[in-house]
Design a protein around this motif. Structure first.
Motif, PDB file in Angstrom:
ATOM      1  N   ALA A 172     101.062   3.788 -26.698  1.00 38.40           N
ATOM      2  CA  ALA A 172     100.443   5.007 -26.173  1.00 38.40           C
ATOM      3  C   ALA A 172      99.232   4.650 -25.314  1.00 38.40           C
ATOM      4  N   LEU A 173      99.132   5.312 -24.159  1.00 41.59           N
ATOM      5  CA  LEU A 173      97.979   5.142 -23.280  1.00 41.59           C
ATOM      6  C   LEU A 173      97.152   6.414 -23.186  1.00 41.59           C
ATOM      7  N   HIS A 174      97.839   7.560 -23.071  1.00 47.90           N
ATOM      8  CA  HIS A 174      97.108   8.818 -22.893  1.00 47.90           C
ATOM      9  C   HIS A 174      97.985   9.995 -23.294  1.00 47.90           C
ATOM     10  N   THR A 175      97.349  11.002 -23.887  1.00 42.81           N
ATOM     11  CA  THR A 175      97.983  12.291 -24.130  1.00 42.81           C
ATOM     12  C   THR A 175      97.270  13.311 -23.266  1.00 42.81           C
ATOM     13  N   ALA A 176      98.033  13.963 -22.401  1.00 43.37           N
ATOM     14  CA  ALA A 176      97.458  14.925 -21.458  1.00 43.37           C
ATOM     15  C   ALA A 176      96.903  16.144 -22.195  1.00 43.37           C
ATOM     16  N   HIS A 177      95.989  16.826 -21.531  1.00 44.25           N
ATOM     17  CA  HIS A 177      95.396  18.043 -22.059  1.00 44.25           C
ATOM     18  C   HIS A 177      96.481  19.112 -22.241  1.00 44.25           C
ATOM     19  N   ALA A 178      96.301  19.995 -23.196  1.00 43.56           N
ATOM     20  CA  ALA A 178      97.299  21.029 -23.492  1.00 43.56           C
ATOM     21  C   ALA A 178      97.464  22.031 -22.356  1.00 43.56           C
ATOM     22  N   THR A 179      96.377  22.393 -21.684  1.00 47.57           N
ATOM     23  CA  THR A 179      96.477  23.418 -20.641  1.00 47.57           C
ATOM     24  C   THR A 179      95.940  22.968 -19.287  1.00 47.57           C
ATOM     25  N   ASN A 180      94.923  22.115 -19.264  1.00 44.10           N
ATOM     26  CA  ASN A 180      94.389  21.625 -17.998  1.00 44.10           C
ATOM     27  C   ASN A 180      95.303  20.563 -17.409  1.00 44.10           C
TER      28      ASN A 180
END
Length: 112
Positions: A28-36
């Motif tokens: 894992a590198l990044h989990t994007a924001h839920a809405t932005n």
């Protein structure tokens, strides 16, 4: 509209992430924001004397969402993702054909 520069969610205080996985699912590198919207920038550093194939799973492990690059030997920072956008808590992960890849990057978070 707001804009902030953020660390990758899996990179403690912006440190590099060592890629140890050699198959899907990747590290894992990044989990994007839920809405932005997250505009994601990634660099790979190959610390070995031979090129290494790197696979970025951008948003899913589906074939259509994979970015495959050959990272040159002793590359320093080699850009592998240049500002692709992701949202909705989707993840970015990576795996490499062999050990020796370290990943770094940042996110430009864009809020409405």
């Amino acid at each position: 509209m707001g804009y902030t520069r953020e660390f990758l969610s899996s990179a403690a205080n912006g440190a590099q992430v060592a890629i140890s996985n050699t198959a899907t699912p990747g590290n894992a590198l990044h989990t994007a924001h839920a809405t932005n919207k997250d505009e994601i920038w990634l660099w790979a550093c190959n610390t070995t004397a031979t090129p290494i194939t790197l696979t970025i799973e951008f948003g899913s492990t589906n074939a259509a969402d994979k970015i495959v690059v050959s990272v040159p030997a002793l590359s320093g920072d080699y850009i592998v993702v240049a500002g692709k956008t992701l949202s909705n808590s989707r993840t970015v992960a990576a795996f490499a054909a062999s050990a020796g890849i370290n990943m770094s990057g940042h996110v430009n978070r864009i809020a409405p």
